[in-house]
Each structure stands twice: as structure tokens, then as C-alpha cells.
Design a protein around this motif. Structure first.
Motif, PDB file in Angstrom:
ATOM      1  N   LYS A 218     -52.085  42.459  12.642  1.00 42.92           N
ATOM      2  CA  LYS A 218     -52.960  41.410  12.379  1.00 42.92           C
ATOM      3  C   LYS A 218     -52.246  40.354  11.926  1.00 42.92           C
ATOM      4  O   LYS A 218     -52.764  39.093  12.421  1.00 42.92           O
ATOM      5  CB  LYS A 218     -53.807  41.970  10.936  1.00 42.92           C
ATOM      6  CG  LYS A 218     -55.103  42.276  11.178  1.00 42.92           C
ATOM      7  CD  LYS A 218     -55.852  42.388   9.753  1.00 42.92           C
ATOM      8  CE  LYS A 218     -57.351  43.020   9.880  1.00 42.92           C
ATOM      9  NZ  LYS A 218     -57.736  43.638   8.709  1.00 42.92           N
ATOM     10  N   VAL A 219     -50.935  40.266  11.300  1.00 43.07           N
ATOM     11  CA  VAL A 219     -50.356  39.072  11.081  1.00 43.07           C
ATOM     12  C   VAL A 219     -49.285  38.950  12.059  1.00 43.07           C
ATOM     13  O   VAL A 219     -48.450  39.736  12.295  1.00 43.07           O
ATOM     14  CB  VAL A 219     -49.671  39.241   9.531  1.00 43.07           C
ATOM     15  CG1 VAL A 219     -48.969  38.048   9.186  1.00 43.07           C
ATOM     16  CG2 VAL A 219     -50.881  39.632   8.647  1.00 43.07           C
ATOM     17  N   ASP A 220     -49.230  37.803  12.638  1.00 47.48           N
ATOM     18  CA  ASP A 220     -48.325  37.835  13.726  1.00 47.48           C
ATOM     19  C   ASP A 220     -46.936  37.680  13.681  1.00 47.48           C
ATOM     20  O   ASP A 220     -46.116  38.649  14.087  1.00 47.48           O
ATOM     21  CB  ASP A 220     -48.669  36.331  14.555  1.00 47.48           C
ATOM     22  CG  ASP A 220     -50.049  36.540  15.102  1.00 47.48           C
ATOM     23  OD1 ASP A 220     -50.502  35.498  15.099  1.00 47.48           O
ATOM     24  OD2 ASP A 220     -50.578  37.752  15.250  1.00 47.48           O
ATOM     25  N   SER A 221     -46.382  36.802  12.628  1.00 50.81           N
ATOM     26  CA  SER A 221     -44.913  36.912  12.746  1.00 50.81           C
ATOM     27  C   SER A 221     -44.348  37.413  11.311  1.00 50.81           C
ATOM     28  O   SER A 221     -45.020  37.563  10.507  1.00 50.81           O
ATOM     29  CB  SER A 221     -44.280  35.614  12.921  1.00 50.81           C
ATOM     30  OG  SER A 221     -44.678  34.874  11.845  1.00 50.81           O
TER      31      SER A 221
ATOM     32  N   VAL B 149     -46.279  18.613   5.988  1.00 52.17           N
ATOM     33  CA  VAL B 149     -47.161  19.815   6.666  1.00 52.17           C
ATOM     34  C   VAL B 149     -46.794  20.826   5.483  1.00 52.17           C
ATOM     35  O   VAL B 149     -47.700  21.411   5.052  1.00 52.17           O
ATOM     36  CB  VAL B 149     -46.585  20.225   7.879  1.00 52.17           C
ATOM     37  CG1 VAL B 149     -47.253  21.288   8.246  1.00 52.17           C
ATOM     38  CG2 VAL B 149     -46.693  19.123   8.823  1.00 52.17           C
ATOM     39  N   GLY B 150     -45.605  21.029   4.849  1.00 51.74           N
ATOM     40  CA  GLY B 150     -45.436  22.282   3.905  1.00 51.74           C
ATOM     41  C   GLY B 150     -46.254  22.064   2.883  1.00 51.74           C
ATOM     42  O   GLY B 150     -46.900  22.967   2.221  1.00 51.74           O
ATOM     43  N   PHE B 151     -46.439  20.749   2.299  1.00 53.96           N
ATOM     44  CA  PHE B 151     -47.106  20.507   1.021  1.00 53.96           C
ATOM     45  C   PHE B 151     -48.556  20.950   1.101  1.00 53.96           C
ATOM     46  O   PHE B 151     -49.114  21.700   0.508  1.00 53.96           O
ATOM     47  CB  PHE B 151     -47.023  18.934   0.945  1.00 53.96           C
ATOM     48  CG  PHE B 151     -47.858  18.440  -0.331  1.00 53.96           C
ATOM     49  CD1 PHE B 151     -47.463  18.582  -1.631  1.00 53.96           C
ATOM     50  CD2 PHE B 151     -48.927  17.991   0.016  1.00 53.96           C
ATOM     51  CE1 PHE B 151     -47.932  18.259  -2.520  1.00 53.96           C
ATOM     52  CE2 PHE B 151     -50.020  17.176  -1.098  1.00 53.96           C
ATOM     53  CZ  PHE B 151     -49.236  17.450  -2.398  1.00 53.96           C
ATOM     54  N   PHE B 152     -49.253  20.153   2.391  1.00 58.39           N
ATOM     55  CA  PHE B 152     -50.771  20.667   2.681  1.00 58.39           C
ATOM     56  C   PHE B 152     -51.085  22.044   2.737  1.00 58.39           C
ATOM     57  O   PHE B 152     -51.848  22.715   2.268  1.00 58.39           O
ATOM     58  CB  PHE B 152     -51.291  19.678   3.612  1.00 58.39           C
ATOM     59  CG  PHE B 152     -51.551  18.478   3.289  1.00 58.39           C
ATOM     60  CD1 PHE B 152     -52.493  18.361   2.333  1.00 58.39           C
ATOM     61  CD2 PHE B 152     -50.692  17.443   3.828  1.00 58.39           C
ATOM     62  CE1 PHE B 152     -52.677  16.938   1.908  1.00 58.39           C
ATOM     63  CE2 PHE B 152     -50.816  16.145   3.283  1.00 58.39           C
ATOM     64  CZ  PHE B 152     -51.866  15.864   2.441  1.00 58.39           C
ATOM     65  N   ARG B 153     -49.865  22.770   3.610  1.00 61.78           N
ATOM     66  CA  ARG B 153     -50.281  24.137   3.876  1.00 61.78           C
ATOM     67  C   ARG B 153     -50.164  25.060   2.714  1.00 61.78           C
ATOM     68  O   ARG B 153     -50.832  26.147   2.633  1.00 61.78           O
ATOM     69  CB  ARG B 153     -49.296  24.641   4.955  1.00 61.78           C
ATOM     70  CG  ARG B 153     -49.796  24.416   6.330  1.00 61.78           C
ATOM     71  CD  ARG B 153     -48.862  24.845   7.309  1.00 61.78           C
ATOM     72  NE  ARG B 153     -49.103  26.075   7.620  1.00 61.78           N
ATOM     73  CZ  ARG B 153     -48.206  26.783   8.496  1.00 61.78           C
ATOM     74  NH1 ARG B 153     -47.057  26.150   8.969  1.00 61.78           N
ATOM     75  NH2 ARG B 153     -48.432  28.109   8.556  1.00 61.78           N
ATOM     76  N   GLU B 154     -48.989  24.687   2.023  1.00 58.20           N
ATOM     77  CA  GLU B 154     -48.871  25.614   0.634  1.00 58.20           C
ATOM     78  C   GLU B 154     -49.969  25.208  -0.262  1.00 58.20           C
ATOM     79  O   GLU B 154     -50.329  26.140  -1.119  1.00 58.20           O
ATOM     80  CB  GLU B 154     -47.284  25.326  -0.003  1.00 58.20           C
ATOM     81  CG  GLU B 154     -47.236  26.622  -1.013  1.00 58.20           C
ATOM     82  CD  GLU B 154     -45.843  26.314  -1.838  1.00 58.20           C
ATOM     83  OE1 GLU B 154     -44.978  25.631  -1.013  1.00 58.20           O
ATOM     84  OE2 GLU B 154     -45.921  27.080  -2.742  1.00 58.20           O
ATOM     85  N   LEU B 155     -50.344  23.954  -0.140  1.00 57.18           N
ATOM     86  CA  LEU B 155     -51.289  23.597  -1.429  1.00 57.18           C
ATOM     87  C   LEU B 155     -52.837  24.120  -1.172  1.00 57.18           C
ATOM     88  O   LEU B 155     -53.458  24.827  -1.939  1.00 57.18           O
ATOM     89  CB  LEU B 155     -51.425  22.185  -1.599  1.00 57.18           C
ATOM     90  CG  LEU B 155     -52.459  21.552  -2.630  1.00 57.18           C
ATOM     91  CD1 LEU B 155     -51.864  21.877  -3.907  1.00 57.18           C
ATOM     92  CD2 LEU B 155     -52.557  20.174  -2.600  1.00 57.18           C
ATOM     93  N   LEU B 156     -52.920  23.972   0.067  1.00 60.50           N
ATOM     94  CA  LEU B 156     -54.396  24.650   0.525  1.00 60.50           C
ATOM     95  C   LEU B 156     -54.420  26.072   0.782  1.00 60.50           C
ATOM     96  O   LEU B 156     -55.306  26.681   0.671  1.00 60.50           O
ATOM     97  CB  LEU B 156     -54.906  23.708   1.616  1.00 60.50           C
ATOM     98  CG  LEU B 156     -55.050  22.086   1.363  1.00 60.50           C
ATOM     99  CD1 LEU B 156     -55.505  21.576   2.647  1.00 60.50           C
ATOM    100  CD2 LEU B 156     -56.050  22.009   0.393  1.00 60.50           C
ATOM    101  N   GLY B 157     -53.106  26.445   1.282  1.00 60.78           N
ATOM    102  CA  GLY B 157     -53.291  27.975   1.503  1.00 60.78           C
ATOM    103  C   GLY B 157     -53.096  28.880   0.184  1.00 60.78           C
ATOM    104  O   GLY B 157     -53.645  29.920   0.140  1.00 60.78           O
ATOM    105  N   SER B 158     -52.058  28.514  -0.507  1.00 62.42           N
ATOM    106  CA  SER B 158     -51.852  29.470  -1.751  1.00 62.42           C
ATOM    107  C   SER B 158     -52.033  28.906  -2.940  1.00 62.42           C
ATOM    108  O   SER B 158     -51.856  29.434  -4.181  1.00 62.42           O
ATOM    109  CB  SER B 158     -50.501  30.109  -1.699  1.00 62.42           C
ATOM    110  OG  SER B 158     -49.661  29.389  -0.718  1.00 62.42           O
ATOM    111  N   LEU B 190     -52.217  29.423   5.967  1.00 53.95           N
ATOM    112  CA  LEU B 190     -50.853  29.927   6.455  1.00 53.95           C
ATOM    113  C   LEU B 190     -50.685  30.489   7.437  1.00 53.95           C
ATOM    114  O   LEU B 190     -49.480  30.817   7.757  1.00 53.95           O
ATOM    115  CB  LEU B 190     -50.628  31.121   5.095  1.00 53.95           C
ATOM    116  CG  LEU B 190     -50.782  30.750   3.717  1.00 53.95           C
ATOM    117  CD1 LEU B 190     -50.875  31.984   2.757  1.00 53.95           C
ATOM    118  CD2 LEU B 190     -49.635  29.774   3.198  1.00 53.95           C
ATOM    119  N   LEU B 191     -51.580  30.754   8.370  1.00 58.37           N
ATOM    120  CA  LEU B 191     -51.293  31.395   9.825  1.00 58.37           C
ATOM    121  C   LEU B 191     -50.980  30.151  10.595  1.00 58.37           C
ATOM    122  O   LEU B 191     -51.124  28.861  10.419  1.00 58.37           O
ATOM    123  CB  LEU B 191     -52.619  31.913  10.205  1.00 58.37           C
ATOM    124  CG  LEU B 191     -53.072  32.877   9.180  1.00 58.37           C
ATOM    125  CD1 LEU B 191     -54.320  33.709   9.841  1.00 58.37           C
ATOM    126  CD2 LEU B 191     -52.144  34.038   9.390  1.00 58.37           C
TER     127      LEU B 191
END
Lengths: 236, 217
Positions: A218-221, B149-158, B190-191
Motif C-alpha cells: 500500500k505504501v510505496d517507499s 515543501v517540507g513545511f507544507f507537507r508536514e504541516l498539512l500532512g501530520s 505525506l505520499l
């Protein structure tokens, strides 16, 4: 069966471009025309198919902890794995030089159209990434390593072929000016990556008897799995 | 910048925006996308690349007159590989957990095209001090995108930044902060695909601010 599984997995599920973002620079730069994309894709398959098994041999008989035991008892606890980057890149640079000579001899027109990007295969992360993933995933046999190399190469080839075809068509579309070129290519690649994620259940077929595999598929990497695992912990 | 002449200062400021390695030169994209699900990993990666690029640029620049042009790629690769091995060992010694998260991507600094690109385009033709500044500037431009990119992905993702929960407590039953109002983490951030889309949006924003950068289809 094991070979076929790894082959399909490395093409679709662990696709170099869509799951791990390897070889993006040349993927973005050479994908304007289908012809050159096919040439570069073929070169990448070829180089990966040679370097992954070669580096597997290096890893197995030279670099792994205890790999030197064939030299004698006293060498058994040597660990040269910190040298793997430099050994792998040396193999790759040599092979790329070889491919360059072969392409120049047999297809001068392809050689000219690839230009600077042929020597740059040496620094295409997909190639080194193939060898490093082979090492970190501990692929057990030479046969599987070869299959993994070829499969990853084909996955990369498919990706660049697809994006080149889309970019040839998109030239006639009305894209917002600021998004033209690089921006839209990134976003299309993102959408394609979402599409490729749906291959995730392919090998298990959503089979309930293999819940363990489904989790890994399910999770790729690896990285994402860790991140997700942390996230789940936080959520719980 | 009293220390630097105007020309030298430009070497650092140019790659931050109008000549950014990731969004304009299209170099070094793989790592920019792959390790940015967490802000911490982005920062460590940015610092590592900065060290390798600045030192490597100086080394290549010092050797520029004695490298035969036929084997320059191999020479460059050896220099980068040596520096990356040092960085990798340092990371393993001082930040073992993080080096596990980054896994193969530290090794992939070797094939980060920014490094080869700067060696080819700048260090082979310029003096060490200028090469050093160029290396710093380009690595900073790369790091900047990584951190955004890291900021937005971590903030919105986790819902965290550097591992600290900033949007409140997402645990069901004891919701606080934004989560009380029905906000939920977007695990999709996060994907991998979302990294591409975030970078695409950064490029979009940048080019709509500076029309000179707009390309043809």
C-alpha cells in the motif's frame, strides 16, 4: 514466480519515477520529444541491467560486513560498506562511458540528439538509486538483482515515454502562462503518480489471506512507510 | 554585505529566486521530492548538500587547471563521493535515527545534478572564493525550496512542525485546537505524488510573479 513478482513490482509499484522520484532531472529535461525520450529510456534500461548485477557482486564479495571471508579467516570481520558509494559510482561511470561509445558507433543521430544527457546518465539518480536500493533491500540472488535492474529500467522507460507523449499533445492546449513548461509537467507527473499508486494492490489482488503483504504494498517507499507509521502512532 | 562586492553578492542572491536550481535550472529534483515529508529531514538534507557543494566547488576550483577535460566527470564523481561518504558517516555518528529516515538519499547526493551542474558550469572556470560563494548560493536556493515543501507537507500532512504538534491534539476524544472544529490531517500530503504537485504550485506562484520566467509549452 519470485522473479516475476519482483519484476512487476519494480516496474509498477516501486516505479523509479513515481514512487521514489529517482532520475527526475533527466526525466523532466529530455521528455519534450518522444524520440529522444525513447533513446534515453533504452539507455537507462541497458545501464541499469548491467550495473545492478555488477554492483550486487561487488556488494556480496567485497563490501558487505563479512563479505571478505573468501579471502581467509582473518578477513571475516572486515566491514567495507562505507566504500559502497564510491565503488558503485565507479562501476556506473565506466558502464556509461561504454554505452556512450556504443551509441556513438551505431546510432550517431541518437547520439547527437541526446547530447549532454548521455554522459549525464552517470549522474542519473535512477542508476545509482537502483544499486543502493538493491543493497538496502538486501536482494538475495544475482538473478533477482538482474531482474530488479531490468524491471526498474523498464519502469523508468514507461514513465518518460508517457510524459513525453503527453507533453507533445499539451503543446496545443491552453495552459495558464505561468504554469507552462515545467509547472504543468510537475503537476501531470503528480497525477500520474497518483494513478500508479493504484497498482499497489496488483500483486495481492486485495487478497485477505495476505494482509502482511498488503501493508507493504500500500505504501510505496520505505521512507513513507516510516513516516506513516510515526503518524499512525501520533494519531493513536 | 560589506564583505562582498556587488558581483560576489549576486552569486549568492541569484540562485535564491531568479536562477533557483530547482524551479528554474531543473536540477536536483529527486531528493527535493523524496525526503520532504518531514521538515527536519528537509533541513538536514539542505545542510548536507550545502556542505558538499561548497567544499566540492572549492576543491574542483583549486584543481581546475590540472584536470584533463576527458576524465573530468570521473574526477568530479570521486570528489563528490568522498565528501558524501564523510557527510554520511557524520550523520550516522550524530543523528542515527535521521540517517535511517534519509536512507539511500544521502548517497544520492552524489548524483544530485546540482552538484555536477555547478562543477561543470562554474567551478571549472572560476577562482576558489567565487566558487565557494556560488556553491553556497545554489545550495541555499535548493534548501529554500526543500524547506518550503517540507513545511507544507508536514504541516498539512501530520499537523506537526519538526515533530511538535502545532495544530492541536488529533487524538479522538481529547481534540484540541483546529481539530475541535472538524479539521483533519490530509494523509495524502505525506505520499509521494503530492510532493510533485506542491513543487508544481511553487513554480506556478514564482512564474506568475516574474513574467520573464514564463516558458513555452
Amino acid at each position: 514466480m519470485e522473479h516475476l513478482e519482483l519484476f512487476l513490482k519494480s516496474i509498477f509499484i516501486d516505479n523509479m519515477v513515481f514512487a521514489t522520484f529517482l532520475g527526475m532531472c533527466s526525466y523532466l529535461a529530455v521528455s519534450k520529444k518522444v524520440n529522444t525520450a525513447v533513446g534515453l529510456g533504452a539507455a537507462v534500461i541497458f545501464v541499469l541491467a548491467i550495473t545492478v548485477p555488477l554492483n550486487w557482486l561487488l556488494d556480496q564479495y567485497l563490501l558487505q560486513p563479512g563479505a571478505l571471508s573468501w579471502l581467509g579467516e582473518e578477513y571475516a570481520d572486515y566491514d567495507l560498506s562505507f566504500l559502497s558509494f564510491i565503488m558503485f559510482i565507479a562501476t556506473i561511470a565506466t558502464m556509461v562511458q561504454l554505452v556512450e561509445i556504443v551509441v556513438e558507433k551505431f546510432s550517431p543521430s541518437l547520439y547527437n540528439s541526446l547530447g549532454i544527457f548521455l554522459p549525464l546518465i552517470a549522474v542519473n539518480c535512477a542508476i545509482l538509486g537502483g544499486s543502493l536500493f538493491m543493497q538496502s533491500r538486501e536482494i538475495p540472488t544475482l538473478g533477482l538483482a538482474t531482474v530488479y535492474g531490468i524491471g526498474s529500467g523498464i519502469g523508468w522507460f514507461l514513465a518518460i515515454l508517457a510524459i513525453a507523449a503527453i507533453r507533445e499533445k499539451i503543446r496545443y492546449s491552453n495552459v495558464p502562462p505561468a504554469l507552462r513548461g515545467l509547472g504543468i509537467t510537475f503537476i501531470i507527473t503528480g497525477l500520474m503518480a497518483i494513478g500508479f499508486m493504484s497498482f499497489g494492490g496488483m500483486l495481492t489482488g486485495g487478497d485477505e489471506e495476505a494482509p502482511k503483504e498488503e501493508k507493504t504494498v500500500k505504501v510505496d517507499s520505505k521512507e513513507e512507510k516510516e513516516v506513516l507509521a510515526n503518524n499512525i502512532k501520533v494519531n493513536e | 554585505m560589506g564583505l562582498l562586492s556587488k558581483k560576489d553578492a549576486k552569486l549568492i542572491t541569484d540562485p535564491l529566486a531568479d536562477n533557483n536550481p530547482i524551479t528554474i535550472q531543473v536540477l536536483g529534483i529527486c531528493s527535493a521530492l523524496a525526503i520532504t515529508a518531514e521538515l527536519k529531514a528537509s533541513i538536514v538534507m539542505a545542510i548536507s548538500v550545502m556542505a558538499v557543494l561548497a567544499i566540492g566547488n572549492v576543491v574542483i576550483s583549486l584543481m581546475r587547471n590540472i584536470i584533463p577535460s576527458k576524465i573530468r566527470i570521473i574526477v568530479q564523481l570521486v570528489v563528490v563521493a568522498a565528501l558524501v561518504i564523510i557527510v554520511d558517516q557524520v550523520l550516522k555518528a550524530f543523528a542515527y535515527e535521521l540517517s535511517k529516515t534519509l536512507s539511500v538519499f544521502v548517497g544520492l547526493i552524489i548524483t544530485n545534478c546540482i552538484i555536477m551542474g555547478r562543477f561543470e558550469a562554474f567551478a571549472l572556470a572560476n577562482k576558489p572564493w567565487r566558487s565557494f560563494l556560488d556553491g553556497l548560493g545554489n545550495a541555499a536556493g535548493y534548501g529554500l525550496i526543500l524547506i518550503i515543501v517540507g513545511f507544507f507537507r508536514e504541516l498539512l500532512g501530520s499537523g506537526t512542525l519538526l515533530g511538535y504538534p502545532v495544530l492541536g491534539n488529533p487524538i479522538p476524544g481529547e481534540l484540541t485546537g483546529l481539530y475541535k472544529y472538524g479539521y483533519e490531517n490530509n494523509g495524502f500530503m505525506l505520499l509521494s505524488p503530492m510532493a510533485l504537485i506542491v513543487v508544481g504550485i511553487i513554480i506556478w506562484v514564482q512564474r506568475s510573479k516574474n513574467k520573464a520566467l514564463v516558458e513555452d509549452n
